[in-house]
Write an enzyme that holds these catalytic residues in place. Structure first.
Site, mmCIF file in Angstrom:
data_model
loop_
_atom_site.group_PDB
_atom_site.id
_atom_site.type_symbol
_atom_site.label_atom_id
_atom_site.label_comp_id
_atom_site.label_asym_id
_atom_site.label_seq_id
_atom_site.Cartn_x
_atom_site.Cartn_y
_atom_site.Cartn_z
ATOM 1 N N GLU A 1 2.279 -29.227 -13.856
ATOM 2 C CA GLU A 1 1.903 -29.302 -12.399
ATOM 3 C C GLU A 1 2.583 -30.370 -12.038
ATOM 4 O O GLU A 1 3.142 -31.434 -12.832
ATOM 5 C CB GLU A 1 0.579 -29.268 -12.220
ATOM 6 C CG GLU A 1 -0.340 -28.191 -12.670
ATOM 7 C CD GLU A 1 -0.049 -26.783 -11.625
ATOM 8 O OE1 GLU A 1 0.492 -27.242 -10.560
ATOM 9 O OE2 GLU A 1 -0.164 -25.694 -12.138
ATOM 10 N N GLY B 1 5.667 -19.292 -15.887
ATOM 11 C CA GLY B 1 7.156 -18.729 -15.438
ATOM 12 C C GLY B 1 7.040 -17.753 -14.232
ATOM 13 O O GLY B 1 6.227 -17.034 -14.180
ATOM 14 N N LYS C 1 -9.732 -20.334 -16.922
ATOM 15 C CA LYS C 1 -9.067 -19.103 -17.576
ATOM 16 C C LYS C 1 -10.274 -18.659 -18.752
ATOM 17 O O LYS C 1 -10.460 -17.425 -18.726
ATOM 18 C CB LYS C 1 -7.832 -19.371 -18.383
ATOM 19 C CG LYS C 1 -6.586 -19.314 -17.361
ATOM 20 C CD LYS C 1 -5.169 -19.986 -17.913
ATOM 21 C CE LYS C 1 -4.425 -20.439 -16.956
ATOM 22 N NZ LYS C 1 -2.952 -20.786 -17.539
ATOM 23 N N LEU D 1 1.012 -11.373 -19.692
ATOM 24 C CA LEU D 1 0.379 -10.704 -20.775
ATOM 25 C C LEU D 1 -0.951 -10.077 -20.634
ATOM 26 O O LEU D 1 -1.720 -10.242 -19.530
ATOM 27 C CB LEU D 1 -0.092 -11.858 -21.740
ATOM 28 C CG LEU D 1 0.979 -12.747 -22.147
ATOM 29 C CD1 LEU D 1 0.360 -13.987 -23.109
ATOM 30 C CD2 LEU D 1 2.015 -11.846 -23.157
ATOM 31 N N THR E 1 -0.896 -17.518 -3.897
ATOM 32 C CA THR E 1 -1.069 -18.903 -3.641
ATOM 33 C C THR E 1 -2.332 -19.403 -4.560
ATOM 34 O O THR E 1 -2.614 -18.698 -5.439
ATOM 35 C CB THR E 1 -1.782 -18.831 -2.286
ATOM 36 O OG1 THR E 1 -3.158 -18.796 -2.253
ATOM 37 C CG2 THR E 1 -1.032 -18.033 -1.057
ATOM 38 N N GLU F 1 -4.591 -9.432 -13.484
ATOM 39 C CA GLU F 1 -4.027 -9.638 -14.728
ATOM 40 C C GLU F 1 -3.383 -11.027 -15.057
ATOM 41 O O GLU F 1 -3.602 -11.627 -15.918
ATOM 42 C CB GLU F 1 -2.960 -8.570 -15.013
ATOM 43 C CG GLU F 1 -2.771 -8.543 -16.485
ATOM 44 C CD GLU F 1 -3.960 -8.483 -17.488
ATOM 45 O OE1 GLU F 1 -4.132 -9.447 -18.136
ATOM 46 O OE2 GLU F 1 -4.421 -7.203 -17.440
ATOM 47 N N VAL G 1 6.504 -17.568 -6.946
ATOM 48 C CA VAL G 1 5.809 -16.439 -7.497
ATOM 49 C C VAL G 1 6.169 -15.189 -6.315
ATOM 50 O O VAL G 1 6.471 -14.329 -6.621
ATOM 51 C CB VAL G 1 4.373 -16.267 -7.895
ATOM 52 C CG1 VAL G 1 3.891 -14.957 -8.295
ATOM 53 C CG2 VAL G 1 4.168 -17.114 -9.208
#
Length: 368
Positions: free
Chosen positions: A208, A339, A223, A153, A95, A146, A16
């Protein structure tokens, strides 16, 4: 009018973080022209080393890092930005580290806004959660995250805006894991054993490195916890009932080698779950928060193929938000939930939101 210069200290240059730098380099001219904002990376770090660059990172940042990065402590970063008199500071956490999260409050106290793809800060004990927000308020700083739920999203933003507009949210339900979504979407539509689809998901990098992390349900639970707290529910991770997809004889207690060679043990129980469903139903692994009953659950359910959840494809996430105004018809947010490209783009969107807030504060200050 000169461009607003934003100084980003980036923690994490894995998938990322490195994608984010490249997206900024590609779009720098666009941001200058359209938003009058210049994004710089005076410091980038991995878990142990930091690269300090006075001129900002140019296209050769990877070579610079390899040649010139040095061991660092968070105090070194704070000292450096103060010595260089850097303003408009954003700490970006790309991270999954608990150590970086412990430094959020000192960073806020030393002039940083925070943008994070790291879920840890929002899933720790409520005491830390509240203390972090007390400091944000005290020092007038932003903390955007976010990408904690659904990668790029707009899930967190939508739920927060609904709640603070006075809308009563009655239930949140969804497929929050891209990897598990992919596994069950294929398992529902193809005549393949569960273990074969799992192995292919691992091979393509959707899971993972140890897929037990995906199948345990902990990521979905984290989440769900983040969203519950967005609507001011006083809940802890331990309040969530998690029905793990792992088996009593194939779980975290096994060695990684044992787990790797015994995945076919998944095939029979999941095949039975599949064939004992009602006609035209499919299996989905969901997180669900029923606000009235205060029940938070992560579980495998069977839904009609014709439903929104039943029509999921690929590795998409889908979140349903039920409210008093919308009744039985939920607001549905669907799209790529994983992704590096979409996650980095989501982080970049948060950076630009913080930059616009800084711009407004500057304008107010200049008008005084």
């Amino acid at each position: 009018m000169s461009a607003l210069r934003i100084n980003i200290v980036l923690f994490g240059i894995g998938n990322v973080g490195s994608t984010l730098i490249n997206q900024v380099i590609e779009s720098q001219k666009f941001f200058l022209e359209k938003r009058n904002i210049e994004l710089r990376f005076p410091i980038i770090t991995n878990s142990t080393l930091a690269f300090f660059e006075k001129g900002g990172i140019k296209n050769q940042w990877e070579a610079n890092f390899a040649q010139s990065a040095i061991p660092f402590r968070i105090e070194d970063i704070i000292e450096y930005v103060q010595e260089q008199q850097l303003e408009n500071l954003i700490a970006v956490d790309a991270t999954a580290s608990s150590d970086i999260v412990k430094n959020y409050i000192p960073l806020i106290q030393n002039g940083f806004d925070i943008v994070s793809a790291n879920k840890k800060a929002n899933t720790l004990h409520t005491d830390f959660y509240k203390e972090l927000r007390r400091n944000l308020k005290k020092f007038d700083k932003s903390f955007l995250y976010e990408t904690n739920v659904g990668a790029g999203l707009p899930v967190v933003q939508t739920i927060k805006e609904l709640h603070f507009s006075g809308e009563e949210i009655t239930k949140i339900r969804g497929v929050f894991s891209g990897s598990v979504s992919y596994i069950f979407n294929r398992f529902s539509s193809e005549e393949l054993p569960f273990s074969k689809i799992l192995a292919e998901a691992e091979k393509t990098g959707l899971t993972e490195p140890d897929s037990r992390e995906d199948l345990s349900g902990n990521d979905v639970a984290r989440k769900l916890l983040i969203l519950a707290r967005e609507i001011e529910q006083q809940v802890e991770f331990s309040d969530i009932t998690i029905s793990s997809l792992l088996l009593p004889n194939l779980n975290e207690d096994n060695s990684k080698a044992e787990y790797s060679v015994n995945k076919q043990l998944f095939d029979k129980p999941f095949h039975i779950a599949k064939i004992t469903q009602a006609d035209n139903h499919v299996l989905r692994y969901v997180g669900e928060f029923d606000i009235k009953s205060k029940q938070l659950e992560v579980k495998l359910i069977s839904v009609p193929k014709s439903s929104a959840l039943g029509q999921l494809k690929g590795a998409d996430n889908l979140i349903e938000i039920y409210t008093k105004s919308y009744g039985e018809l939920p607001i549905v947010i669907q799209g790529a939930g994983a992704g590096k490209q979409v996650t980095a783009r989501g982080v970049l969107t948060d950076i630009l939101k913080v930059a616009e807030t800084i711009k407004i504060k500057e304008a107010v200050w200049l008008s005084l």
